[in-house]
Write an enzyme that holds these catalytic residues in place. Structure first.
Site, PDB file in Angstrom:
ATOM      1  N   ILE A  10       0.811  -1.222   0.000  1.00  0.00           N
ATOM      2  CA  ILE A  10       0.000   0.000   0.000  1.00  0.00           C
ATOM      3  C   ILE A  10       0.840   1.266   0.000  1.00  0.00           C
ATOM      4  O   ILE A  10       0.313   2.360  -0.120  1.00  0.00           O
ATOM      5  CB  ILE A  10      -0.992   0.036   1.187  1.00  0.00           C
ATOM      6  CG1 ILE A  10      -0.289  -0.217   2.525  1.00  0.00           C
ATOM      7  CG2 ILE A  10      -2.121  -0.945   0.974  1.00  0.00           C
ATOM      8  CD1 ILE A  10      -1.193  -0.054   3.737  1.00  0.00           C
ATOM      9  N   TYR A  15      11.098   4.908   5.360  1.00  0.00           N
ATOM     10  CA  TYR A  15      12.018   3.887   5.867  1.00  0.00           C
ATOM     11  C   TYR A  15      11.822   2.506   5.270  1.00  0.00           C
ATOM     12  O   TYR A  15      12.610   1.616   5.540  1.00  0.00           O
ATOM     13  CB  TYR A  15      11.873   3.786   7.387  1.00  0.00           C
ATOM     14  CG  TYR A  15      12.030   5.107   8.087  1.00  0.00           C
ATOM     15  CD1 TYR A  15      13.291   5.671   8.263  1.00  0.00           C
ATOM     16  CD2 TYR A  15      10.922   5.812   8.539  1.00  0.00           C
ATOM     17  CE1 TYR A  15      13.440   6.888   8.891  1.00  0.00           C
ATOM     18  CE2 TYR A  15      11.065   7.037   9.170  1.00  0.00           C
ATOM     19  CZ  TYR A  15      12.330   7.569   9.340  1.00  0.00           C
ATOM     20  OH  TYR A  15      12.478   8.777   9.955  1.00  0.00           O
ATOM     21  N   VAL A  18       5.305  -0.590   3.037  1.00  0.00           N
ATOM     22  CA  VAL A  18       4.140  -0.814   3.897  1.00  0.00           C
ATOM     23  C   VAL A  18       3.164  -1.727   3.164  1.00  0.00           C
ATOM     24  O   VAL A  18       2.817  -1.477   2.004  1.00  0.00           O
ATOM     25  CB  VAL A  18       3.433   0.510   4.258  1.00  0.00           C
ATOM     26  CG1 VAL A  18       2.356   0.258   5.311  1.00  0.00           C
ATOM     27  CG2 VAL A  18       4.431   1.535   4.766  1.00  0.00           C
ATOM     28  N   ASP A 127       8.700  14.939  11.102  1.00  0.00           N
ATOM     29  CA  ASP A 127       8.449  14.757   9.667  1.00  0.00           C
ATOM     30  C   ASP A 127       6.940  14.695   9.394  1.00  0.00           C
ATOM     31  O   ASP A 127       6.485  13.881   8.612  1.00  0.00           O
ATOM     32  CB  ASP A 127       9.149  13.472   9.194  1.00  0.00           C
ATOM     33  CG  ASP A 127       9.261  13.384   7.671  1.00  0.00           C
ATOM     34  OD1 ASP A 127       9.280  14.446   7.005  1.00  0.00           O
ATOM     35  OD2 ASP A 127       9.313  12.262   7.142  1.00  0.00           O
TER      36      ASP A 127
END
EC number: 2.7.11.22
Length: 304
Positions: A10, A15, A18, A127
């Site tokens: 998705i 990092y 997902v 962020d």
């Protein structure tokens, strides 16, 4: 991780990848974040594992639930509650991009509630952006990726070499400050507030200097008078062009006077003068009454 069946990819975050996944035993849908770092050769630092594990204690209606952390074979998996859409996709999919003002007010209040809770537990996001604000379809908005910056840092590029957006980054970070506070998240919220109102990013810079200059052109180039200490910041240049401040009428014409006042307080140059999330929630913009997610929230710890 055998208990999870991957359903589909998705997204690709800062990092790692997902996935939407299903717990084979319970049938529960989850978001499975597989952390991929440059330092994967030597594995995930134990400090990062500790930091991330602490995030399981952050329980609040406006923060994505971290259900589990699994560390194995030099990889780190984070298991989150699954939400279907993020704020960026939601705004992109609406005909005009901007949101109705009552929705903006509700979302902003909820963001401030979530951020205030994290800040009270000494967790900074660093962020915040529409891509990591998730919607549940019932009017709630939730913050994702809180605490990851402290565990892993904020890279210039993602592991797929996409540039990490600068659009919501506070000026003290852009000017090279190594010491920053919860105020960096407040700046990001100000940028997101304006974007929800207008449907357009407030400062869509494509490099650090372009980002700074876009801020300066709108809010005026900062000086010692408007931001004491700015000239001592590592990347400050006395040769910066001197722009004067624009009126908020040009930037968010549809926002009423209280909304404009709150936006100004969120976008204060001097971090020590920037409004806190807790104080922002008491601002007249939110009276009388505003729609919030349920207030029952708990925390397993009171400090970091």
């Amino acid at each position: 991780m055998d208990v999870f069946q991957k359903v589909e990819k998705i997204g690709e975050g800062t990092y790692g990848v997902v996935y939407k996944a299903r717990n084979k035993v319970t049938g529960q849908l989850v978001a499975l974040k597989k952390i991929r770092l440059d330092l994967e050769a030597e594995g995930v630092p134990s400090t990062a594992v500790r930091e991330i594990s602490l995030l399981k204690e952050l329980k609040h209606p406006n923060i994505i639930k971290l259900l589990d952390v699994v560390h194995r074979e030099k990889k780190l998996y984070m298991v989150f509650e699954f939400l279907t859409q993020d704020l960026k996709r939601h705004m992109d999919s609406s005909p005009t991009s901007e949101l109705p003002l009552p929705v903006v007010k509700s979302y902003l209040a909820q963001l401030l509630e979530g951020v205030s809770f994290c800040h009270s537990h000494r967790v900074i996001h660093r962020d915040l952006k529409p891509q990591n604000l998730l919607l549940d379809g019932l009017g709630a908005i939730k913050l994702a990726d809180f605490g990851l910056a402290r565990a892993f840092g904020v890279p210039l590029r993602t592991y797929t070499h996409e540039v990490v957006t600068l659009w919501y980054r506070a000026p003290e970070i852009l000017l090279g400050s190594k010491f920053y506070s919860t105020a960096v998240d407040i700046w990001s919220i100000g940028c997101i507030f304006a974007e929800m109102v207008t449907g357009k990013a407030l400062f869509p810079g494509d490099s650090e200097i372009d980002q700074l200059f876009r801020i300066f052109r709108t809010l005026g180039t900062p000086s010692e008078a408007t931001w004491p200490g700015v000239s001592q910041m590592p990347d400050y240049q006395s040769s910066f062009p001197k722009w004067s401040r624009k009126g908020l009428e040009e930037i968010v014409p549809s926002l009423g006077p209280e909304g404009k006042d709150l936006l100004l307080r969120l976008l204060q140059y001097d971090p020590s003068q920037r409004i806190s999330a807790k104080t922002a929630l008491a601002h007249p913009y939110f009276s009388p009454g505003h729609s919030l997610a349920p207030q029952q929230c708990t925390a397993g710890r009171s400090s970091r």
